[in-house]
Design a protein around this motif. Structure first.
Motif, PDB file in Angstrom:
ATOM      1  N   ALA A 188      37.629 -63.622 -76.989  1.00 39.18           N
ATOM      2  CA  ALA A 188      37.449 -62.658 -75.903  1.00 39.18           C
ATOM      3  C   ALA A 188      36.978 -63.361 -74.633  1.00 39.18           C
ATOM      4  O   ALA A 188      37.459 -63.060 -73.534  1.00 39.18           O
ATOM      5  N   ALA A 189      36.047 -64.305 -74.780  1.00 38.37           N
ATOM      6  CA  ALA A 189      35.552 -65.037 -73.613  1.00 38.37           C
ATOM      7  C   ALA A 189      36.673 -65.868 -72.987  1.00 38.37           C
ATOM      8  O   ALA A 189      36.814 -65.921 -71.759  1.00 38.37           O
ATOM      9  N   TYR A 194      40.656 -66.830 -68.607  1.00 35.69           N
ATOM     10  CA  TYR A 194      42.038 -67.007 -68.146  1.00 35.69           C
ATOM     11  C   TYR A 194      42.336 -66.042 -67.003  1.00 35.69           C
ATOM     12  O   TYR A 194      42.993 -66.408 -66.026  1.00 35.69           O
ATOM     13  N   GLY A 195      41.867 -64.800 -67.138  1.00 36.05           N
ATOM     14  CA  GLY A 195      42.093 -63.825 -66.079  1.00 36.05           C
ATOM     15  C   GLY A 195      41.410 -64.202 -64.781  1.00 36.05           C
ATOM     16  O   GLY A 195      41.985 -64.062 -63.694  1.00 36.05           O
ATOM     17  N   ILE A 196      40.185 -64.700 -64.882  1.00 35.65           N
ATOM     18  CA  ILE A 196      39.443 -65.115 -63.695  1.00 35.65           C
ATOM     19  C   ILE A 196      40.142 -66.294 -63.016  1.00 35.65           C
ATOM     20  O   ILE A 196      40.355 -66.302 -61.792  1.00 35.65           O
ATOM     21  N   ILE A 233      30.034 -72.292 -70.131  1.00 37.78           N
ATOM     22  CA  ILE A 233      29.808 -70.854 -70.015  1.00 37.78           C
ATOM     23  C   ILE A 233      30.383 -70.079 -71.193  1.00 37.78           C
ATOM     24  O   ILE A 233      29.680 -69.335 -71.867  1.00 37.78           O
ATOM     25  N   GLY A 234      31.675 -70.243 -71.443  1.00 38.49           N
ATOM     26  CA  GLY A 234      32.368 -69.397 -72.411  1.00 38.49           C
ATOM     27  C   GLY A 234      31.850 -69.509 -73.829  1.00 38.49           C
ATOM     28  O   GLY A 234      31.490 -68.502 -74.464  1.00 38.49           O
ATOM     29  N   ILE A 235      31.788 -70.725 -74.370  1.00 44.11           N
ATOM     30  CA  ILE A 235      31.389 -70.903 -75.770  1.00 44.11           C
ATOM     31  C   ILE A 235      29.921 -70.540 -76.000  1.00 44.11           C
ATOM     32  O   ILE A 235      29.609 -69.785 -76.934  1.00 44.11           O
ATOM     33  N   ALA A 250      33.803 -58.072 -79.053  1.00 48.55           N
ATOM     34  CA  ALA A 250      34.776 -58.328 -77.987  1.00 48.55           C
ATOM     35  C   ALA A 250      34.363 -57.672 -76.676  1.00 48.55           C
ATOM     36  O   ALA A 250      34.290 -58.333 -75.629  1.00 48.55           O
ATOM     37  N   SER A 251      34.087 -56.372 -76.716  1.00 44.23           N
ATOM     38  CA  SER A 251      33.723 -55.671 -75.480  1.00 44.23           C
ATOM     39  C   SER A 251      32.369 -56.134 -74.966  1.00 44.23           C
ATOM     40  O   SER A 251      32.153 -56.249 -73.750  1.00 44.23           O
TER      41      SER A 251
END
Length: 325
Positions: A188-189, A194-196, A233-235, A250-251
Motif C-alpha cells: 500500500a505504501a 508511485y502516485g506521488i 519513509i515507505g518501509i 492498507a487504508s
C-alpha cells in the motif's frame, strides 16, 4: 458581463514565476468554477476565491467538480491540474505540465540516451538513497546487488525495531490479500509513493517512461523516483502501521503516509531531487537558466538559433551570426 472568449489570453510575461507560486493547492468535495482571472471553490461552507496565477499545481481530490471555464483560466495561467486521491496520495490523471519549458524533458532525454550518463544518474540515485555509501565505479549489476542487500537489511532492521515476525517480501500481482499484514502495508505504501512520484514527474514535464534504473515500462522513471524514499519513509511507516494493528492495514497506511507527506514537504523535496539528478552541473545535460518560456530552433552542431525568423533567404554570414544566439 465580459465572456471568457472576449478576454485576452495571458502571455508568459504576465504570469507569476514558478518560484513565487504556492507549490500546490488541494481541494476536495467542492465545485471549482471561474470568476474573472480567479478560480472559486464552492462547498457547503461558502465560496473561496483563489487567484489562479498563484497556483503551481491544483490537486483535485474526491468529490470535486470543475467547470470548463475554470480549466480555461488555469491553462492560461500555466497551472498544472492533477486528479488525485484523498489528500493527494494517489495520482489518477493530469491536465498538462506546470512548466512551459522543455528544459527538464530535454535534460532527461540527453542523460538517458547516453550509456555513461545514464549510469551516472543511476549512481546519483543510489547516493540519494544511501548517502553513507559511494557507488562510484559500480556497474549496473553491482548497483542492483548493493541496492538489493540494503533493502533486505532495511526490512530486517524494521522488523527488529517493531517486533514483527518477518518472513520475507511477498507480493502476488492482482492478489493483494495474499500477503500478510506487513506485506500488505508495504504494498500500500509503495502504491501511494508511485502516485506521488507520478504527479511530480508529470507536473515537471518529464517523461514517465525514460527510467535510469527501471526500464521497459511506461512508468519507469516514476518507479525510479518513488524508490528514492522507500527505505527512508515507505518501509518504516509500513512496519509501524502493521505493528499497531493487523486490521485494515492498507487504508491506515495510506492515511499515515498522507500525513507524513504533508509533514515532511515531500512534494517539494521530490521536485528538488529530480532537478538535481537531471541537471547535474558536471553532467552532459543541457544548461538550464531559470523557468524562461523561450522557443528556439535547432541548428547544426547542437547550436540553437532564434525562432520567429525565416532562414530561407539568409546568407552564410547571416546564418553564422544567427548561430551565436
Amino acid at each position: 458581463m465580459t465572456t471568457v472568449s472576449q478576454r485576452t489570453a495571458l502571455t508568459p510575461r504576465h504570469l507569476t514565476r514558478t518560484g513565487e507560486r504556492l507549490s500546490f493547492i488541494y481541494l476536495e468535495r467542492c465545485t471549482v468554477h471561474r470568476d474573472a482571472n480567479a478560480i472559486t471553490a464552492e462547498d457547503a461552507d461558502g465560496t473561496t476565491h483563489i487567484p489562479s496565477a498563484t497556483i503551481g499545481t491544483l490537486l483535485l481530490g474526491p468529490g470535486t467538480r470543475i467547470t470548463h471555464q475554470a480549466m480555461s483560466v488555469l491553462g492560461e495561467t500555466g497551472a498544472a491540474v492533477a486528479w488525485v486521491g484523498e489528500q493527494g496520495v494517489r495520482y489518477y490523471a493530469g491536465g498538462r505540465a506546470l512548466t512551459r519549458s522543455s528544459a527538464l524533458a530535454e535534460a532527461q532525454a540527453v542523460q538517458w540516451a547516453n550509456v555513461r550518463s545514464r549510469l551516472a544518474v543511476a549512481r546519483a540515485m543510489y547516493r540519494l538513497r544511501f548517502p553513507d555509501e559511494d557507488p562510484a565505479g559500480l556497474t549496473r549489476h553491482g548497483l542492483l546487488g548493493r541496492e538489493g542487500r540494503r533493502v533486505k537489511d532495511c526490512y530486517r532492521a524494521q522488523a527488529a525495531r517493531t517486533g514483527i515476525r518477518w518472513h520475507g517480501r511477498k507480493y502476488t500481482p492482482g492478489d493483494f490479500a495474499a500477503g500478510d499484514p506487513v506485506n500488505q502495508a508495504i504494498t500500500a505504501a509503495a502504491q501511494c509513493m508511485y502516485g506521488i512520484a507520478h504527479a511530480v514527474v508529470a507536473s515537471l514535464g518529464c517523461s514517465p517512461a525514460l527510467g535510469f534504473v527501471h526500464s521497459g515500462h511506461e512508468l519507469s522513471f516514476v518507479l525510479d523516483i518513488a524508490d528514492l524514499y522507500k527505505t527512508e519513509i515507505g518501509i518504516p511507516l509500513a512496519f509501524d502501521i502493521a505493528a499497531e494493528d493487523e486490521e485494515d492495514v492498507a487504508s491506515r497506511t495510506r492515511r499515515a503516509l498522507r500525513d507524513r507527506i504533508n509533514e515532511t514537504s515531500l512534494l517539494d523535496r521530490c521536485v528538488d531531487d529530480i532537478k538535481h539528478l537531471l541537471l547535474q552541473d558536471d553532467g552532459p545535460g543541457p544548461a538550464v537558466s531559470g523557468d524562461h518560456d523561450v522557443v528556439t530552433l535547432q541548428s547544426d552542431g547542437g547550436r540553437k538559433v532564434a525562432a520567429g525568423r525565416n532562414y530561407g533567404e539568409t546568407t552564410d554570414s547571416d546564418e553564422d551570426e544567427a548561430m551565436l544566439w
